[in-house]
Design a protein around this motif. Structure first.
Motif, PDB file in Angstrom:
ATOM      1  N   ARG A   1      26.945   6.724   2.646  1.00 49.35           N
ATOM      2  CA  ARG A   1      26.343   6.446   1.432  1.00 49.35           C
ATOM      3  C   ARG A   1      27.437   5.787   0.469  1.00 49.35           C
ATOM      4  NH1 ARG A   1      22.354  10.255   0.745  1.00 49.35           N
ATOM      5  NH2 ARG A   1      22.430  12.184   2.069  1.00 49.35           N
ATOM      6  N   VAL A   2      28.733   6.071   0.506  1.00 51.30           N
ATOM      7  CA  VAL A   2      29.857   5.635  -0.238  1.00 51.30           C
ATOM      8  C   VAL A   2      29.796   3.867   0.273  1.00 51.30           C
ATOM      9  CG1 VAL A   2      32.330   5.315  -0.328  1.00 51.30           C
ATOM     10  CG2 VAL A   2      31.299   7.730  -0.687  1.00 51.30           C
ATOM     11  N   ARG A   3      29.631   3.546   1.445  1.00 46.43           N
ATOM     12  CA  ARG A   3      29.812   2.514   2.044  1.00 46.43           C
ATOM     13  C   ARG A   3      28.798   1.392   1.551  1.00 46.43           C
ATOM     14  NH1 ARG A   3      33.010   0.455   6.111  1.00 46.43           N
ATOM     15  NH2 ARG A   3      31.273  -0.365   7.290  1.00 46.43           N
ATOM     16  N   THR A   4      27.854   1.930   0.891  1.00 46.11           N
ATOM     17  CA  THR A   4      26.690   1.095   0.225  1.00 46.11           C
ATOM     18  C   THR A   4      27.273   0.523  -0.825  1.00 46.11           C
ATOM     19  OG1 THR A   4      25.646   2.906  -0.832  1.00 46.11           O
ATOM     20  CG2 THR A   4      24.738   2.287   1.309  1.00 46.11           C
ATOM     21  N   PHE A   5      28.327   1.117  -1.358  1.00 46.60           N
ATOM     22  CA  PHE A   5      28.910   0.555  -2.798  1.00 46.60           C
ATOM     23  C   PHE A   5      30.280  -0.210  -2.399  1.00 46.60           C
ATOM     24  CE2 PHE A   5      26.398   4.201  -3.975  1.00 46.60           C
ATOM     25  CZ  PHE A   5      25.452   3.382  -4.933  1.00 46.60           C
ATOM     26  N   THR A   6      31.170   0.203  -1.456  1.00 43.52           N
ATOM     27  CA  THR A   6      32.340  -0.117  -1.150  1.00 43.52           C
ATOM     28  C   THR A   6      32.643   0.004   0.308  1.00 43.52           C
ATOM     29  OG1 THR A   6      34.586  -0.843  -1.488  1.00 43.52           O
ATOM     30  CG2 THR A   6      33.486   1.507  -2.248  1.00 43.52           C
ATOM     31  N   GLU A   7      33.295  -0.832   1.027  1.00 46.79           N
ATOM     32  CA  GLU A   7      33.738  -0.289   2.323  1.00 46.79           C
ATOM     33  C   GLU A   7      35.158   0.162   2.248  1.00 46.79           C
ATOM     34  OE1 GLU A   7      33.765  -3.593   5.100  1.00 46.79           O
ATOM     35  OE2 GLU A   7      31.467  -3.564   5.248  1.00 46.79           O
ATOM     36  N   GLU A   8      35.845   0.068   1.170  1.00 42.99           N
ATOM     37  CA  GLU A   8      37.096   0.605   1.266  1.00 42.99           C
ATOM     38  C   GLU A   8      37.198   1.821   0.676  1.00 42.99           C
ATOM     39  OE1 GLU A   8      39.388  -3.744   1.428  1.00 42.99           O
ATOM     40  OE2 GLU A   8      39.277  -2.893  -0.646  1.00 42.99           O
ATOM     41  N   PHE A   9      38.270   2.731   1.300  1.00 41.13           N
ATOM     42  CA  PHE A   9      38.244   3.856   0.704  1.00 41.13           C
ATOM     43  C   PHE A   9      39.530   4.704   1.045  1.00 41.13           C
ATOM     44  CE2 PHE A   9      36.059   4.326   4.832  1.00 41.13           C
ATOM     45  CZ  PHE A   9      36.911   5.551   5.194  1.00 41.13           C
ATOM     46  N   HIS A  10      39.931   5.949   0.263  1.00 48.54           N
ATOM     47  CA  HIS A  10      40.808   6.881   0.915  1.00 48.54           C
ATOM     48  C   HIS A  10      40.215   8.035   1.110  1.00 48.54           C
ATOM     49  CE1 HIS A  10      44.007   4.023  -0.662  1.00 48.54           C
ATOM     50  NE2 HIS A  10      43.313   3.966  -1.882  1.00 48.54           N
ATOM     51  N   LEU A  11      40.753   8.433   2.333  1.00 49.50           N
ATOM     52  CA  LEU A  11      40.171  10.296   2.460  1.00 49.50           C
ATOM     53  C   LEU A  11      41.254  10.992   2.719  1.00 49.50           C
ATOM     54  CD1 LEU A  11      37.819  11.020   5.286  1.00 49.50           C
ATOM     55  CD2 LEU A  11      39.945  11.872   5.313  1.00 49.50           C
ATOM     56  N   VAL A  12      41.414  12.194   1.838  1.00 54.62           N
ATOM     57  CA  VAL A  12      42.487  13.173   2.266  1.00 54.62           C
ATOM     58  C   VAL A  12      41.919  14.344   2.427  1.00 54.62           C
ATOM     59  CG1 VAL A  12      44.270  11.966   0.788  1.00 54.62           C
ATOM     60  CG2 VAL A  12      42.727  13.538  -0.297  1.00 54.62           C
ATOM     61  N   LEU A  13      42.451  15.122   3.462  1.00 55.08           N
ATOM     62  CA  LEU A  13      42.093  16.758   3.595  1.00 55.08           C
ATOM     63  C   LEU A  13      43.070  17.514   3.038  1.00 55.08           C
ATOM     64  CD1 LEU A  13      40.501  18.668   5.416  1.00 55.08           C
ATOM     65  CD2 LEU A  13      42.525  18.249   6.990  1.00 55.08           C
ATOM     66  N   HIS A  14      42.726  18.380   2.090  1.00 60.40           N
ATOM     67  CA  HIS A  14      43.580  19.422   1.499  1.00 60.40           C
ATOM     68  C   HIS A  14      43.547  20.376   2.010  1.00 60.40           C
ATOM     69  CE1 HIS A  14      44.091  16.487  -2.379  1.00 60.40           C
ATOM     70  NE2 HIS A  14      45.144  16.208  -1.362  1.00 60.40           N
ATOM     71  N   THR A  15      44.563  20.987   2.574  1.00 60.37           N
ATOM     72  CA  THR A  15      44.436  22.479   3.300  1.00 60.37           C
ATOM     73  C   THR A  15      45.689  23.201   2.869  1.00 60.37           C
ATOM     74  OG1 THR A  15      44.401  23.670   5.435  1.00 60.37           O
ATOM     75  CG2 THR A  15      46.044  21.754   5.469  1.00 60.37           C
ATOM     76  N   SER A  16      45.571  24.440   3.184  1.00 63.21           N
ATOM     77  CA  SER A  16      46.700  25.649   2.462  1.00 63.21           C
ATOM     78  C   SER A  16      48.086  25.119   3.083  1.00 63.21           C
ATOM     79  CB  SER A  16      46.424  26.814   2.783  1.00 63.21           C
ATOM     80  OG  SER A  16      46.127  26.991   4.193  1.00 63.21           O
ATOM     81  N   PRO A  17      49.044  25.377   2.288  1.00 65.80           N
ATOM     82  CA  PRO A  17      50.332  24.848   2.866  1.00 65.80           C
ATOM     83  C   PRO A  17      50.967  25.968   3.804  1.00 65.80           C
ATOM     84  CG  PRO A  17      50.573  26.144   0.856  1.00 65.80           C
ATOM     85  CD  PRO A  17      49.082  25.882   0.941  1.00 65.80           C
ATOM     86  N   SER A  18      51.979  25.699   4.479  1.00 71.52           N
ATOM     87  CA  SER A  18      52.454  26.687   5.343  1.00 71.52           C
ATOM     88  C   SER A  18      52.856  27.918   5.062  1.00 71.52           C
ATOM     89  CB  SER A  18      53.578  26.067   6.258  1.00 71.52           C
ATOM     90  OG  SER A  18      54.337  26.958   7.046  1.00 71.52           O
ATOM     91  N   SER A  19      52.293  28.957   5.686  1.00 73.72           N
ATOM     92  CA  SER A  19      52.577  30.422   5.072  1.00 73.72           C
ATOM     93  C   SER A  19      53.750  31.108   5.600  1.00 73.72           C
ATOM     94  CB  SER A  19      51.367  31.270   5.435  1.00 73.72           C
ATOM     95  OG  SER A  19      51.208  31.262   6.920  1.00 73.72           O
ATOM     96  N   GLN A  20      54.607  30.117   6.297  1.00 77.06           N
ATOM     97  CA  GLN A  20      55.899  30.708   6.992  1.00 77.06           C
ATOM     98  C   GLN A  20      56.985  30.327   5.689  1.00 77.06           C
ATOM     99  OE1 GLN A  20      57.193  30.268  10.552  1.00 77.06           O
ATOM    100  NE2 GLN A  20      55.686  29.325  11.454  1.00 77.06           N
TER     101      GLN A  20
END
Ligand code: ZN
Ligand code: ZN
Ligand code: ZN
Length: 329
Positions: free
Chosen positions: A251-270
Motif C-alpha cells: 500500500r505504502v509503495r503505491t505512494f513512494t518506494e522509499e521508507f524506514h521501518l523500525v521495530l520497537h520491542t521492550s528493553p532488556s529486563s536484565q
C-alpha cells in the motif's frame, strides 16, 4: 567511533571520523554464491530449494563492536563511552529480488523468526540495554545494500525515541493501570477512522499524529511487550504478521518506494534500573510494534529542522488512500 551524550537532551550520539567513507557495491556480498560473505552468526534452514531462508551476519563495517568494555567516563560535564555493542545485517531472503513486499508469507515468517532469535540472544548479554531492528530502503532513506536486508544494533543505552515511549507507557500505566497502546488499539477499532486493516491478531493503522505522510504502525492486538516473545512463543500467528506487513508495504509503495521501518520491542529486563524504574511494570506498560515511515521527497518540508513534524496528509485521508491502494495481496 565513540558515543557522546548530549547533556541537555540526554540522547547518545555516535560520532567520529569514518575512515571507510561511502561504499561502492560491485557484487552482492549477501547472495548465497558470494565469494567473500561477512561472518555468519546464524542461519535459518533451507526451504523450497534455496540454500537458506534468512541469515544474520556481522555488519561489514560495524558501528558497534562486541569486544571490549564501554569504559563510560566523564569529561567535565560531558559523558562518553566506546561504541561497544553489536551491529548485524539480517538477510531477509536468500533471493536477491524477494523483498518484504513481494516475498511469500512463509519467507517473511522465516525472517521474523530469525529476527526474534537474534533479539532474544542479544538481550541475554548483560551489558546490552536495548536491541533495535530497522530497515532503510531507498537512496533518500540511507539504504546501504541492494540485497533485501534489515539491520540490528544492540546498544548499552536505550535510543531516545524508544526512551520517550517507555517513559510515556510507564506514566500512563501508573495513573490508569492500562497499556496506552492497548487503549489506542481499542479506540481506533471502535472509531474505525484510521485503521488500514486488521488481520487475525494484528492491526495496521495510521497514527493519530503522524510524523510523515502515510506513516503506518503494525501492532499485535493481544498485549505483549516483547516482539521476540510473541514471535517465538506464538509462532502460529506469524503468518498474519507476515501478511499484514507485506500488504501494508505494498500500500505504502503505491505512494513512494522509499521508507524506514523500525521495530520497537521492550528493553532488556536484565537491567532493572533502580533510579529510573522503567522495567518494574514493563511487561504490562509497553507493547511492541512496527513503525513504517515512508519518505516522500516533495512532502518532506521541514519546519524548524524537524522540531515540529509537518505531515501535509492527514491520517484520515491517508488511511482512505492506503485502504483503496491496488495491491496483489
Ligand atoms: Zn544479493
Ligand atoms: Zn498493550
Ligand atoms: Zn514506537
Amino acid at each position: 567511533m565513540e558515543l557522546r551524550k548530549d547533556p541537555i537532551t540526554r540522547s547518545w550520539v555516535i560520532t567520529g571520523d569514518d575512515p571507510t567513507g561511502p561504499r561502492v557495491e560491485s557484487v552482492c556480498r549477501f547472495c548465497p554464491d558470494a565469494a567473500s560473505a561477512p561472518q555468519v552468526i546464524a542461519t535459518m534452514p533451507n526451504t523450497g530449494g534455496v540454500p537458506w531462508s534468512a541469515r544474520a551476519l556481522v555488519h561489514p563495517t560495524p558501528l558497534y563492536h562486541i569486544e571490549g568494555e564501554p569504559a563510560r567516563r566523564g569529561d567535565g560535564l560531558y559523558d562518553r563511552m566506546h561504541s561497544v555493542g553489536a551491529h548485524e545485517v539480517l538477510v531477509e531472503n536468500s533471493r536477491h529480488d524477494h523483498h518484504l513486499w513481494n516475498a511469500s508469507e512463509a519467507e517473511i515468517e522465516w525472517f521474523f523468526r530469525m529476527a526474534a532469535e537474534r533479539i532474544f540472544d542479544l538481550k541475554r548479554d548483560p551489558r546490552i540495554k536495548y536491541v533495535s531492528l530497522f530497515k532503510d530502503y531507498g537512496g533518500s532513506a540511507g539504504q546501504e545494500f541492494s540485497h533485501p536486508t534489515s539491520q540490528i544494533t544492540a546498544t548499552m543505552f536505550v535510543p531516545r525515541r524508544v526512551l520517550y515511549e517507555l517513559r510515556a507507557g510507564r506514566e500512563y500505566f501508573l495513573t490508569k493501570e492500562r497499556c496506552v497502546f492497548c487503549d489506542i488499539i481499542n479506540q481506533e477499532e471502535r472509531q474505525a477512522l484510521r485503521v488500514i486493516e486488521s488481520r487475525g491478531d494484528y492491526i495496521a493503522l495510521c497514527p493519530y499524529a503522524p510524523r510523515v505522510p502515510y506513516e503506518a504502525w503494525i501492532l499485535p492486538r493481544n498485549h505483549d511487550a516483547a516482539f521476540e516473545h510473541t514471535a517465538l512463543v506464538r509462532q502460529g500467528q506469524l503468518a498474519d504478521l507476515a501478511a499484514i506487513l507485506r500488504r501494508t508495504l505494498q500500500r505504502v509503495r503505491t505512494f513512494t518506494e522509499e521508507f524506514h521501518l523500525v521495530l520497537h520491542t521492550s528493553p532488556s529486563s536484565q537491567h532493572p534500573s533502580k533510579t529510573l524504574g522503567y522495567w518494574k511494570t514493563i511487561d504490562d506498560d509497553y507493547h511492541w510494534h512496527i513503525e513504517l515511515l515512508p519518505v516522500l521527497g516533495s512532502k518532506a518540508r521541514s519546519y524548524t529542522f524537524k522540531e515540529v513534524y509537518y505531515s501535509p496528509v492527514s491520517s484520515e485521508t491517508a488511511v482512505k488512500q492506503l485502504r483503496e491502494a491496488k495491491i496483489d495481496g
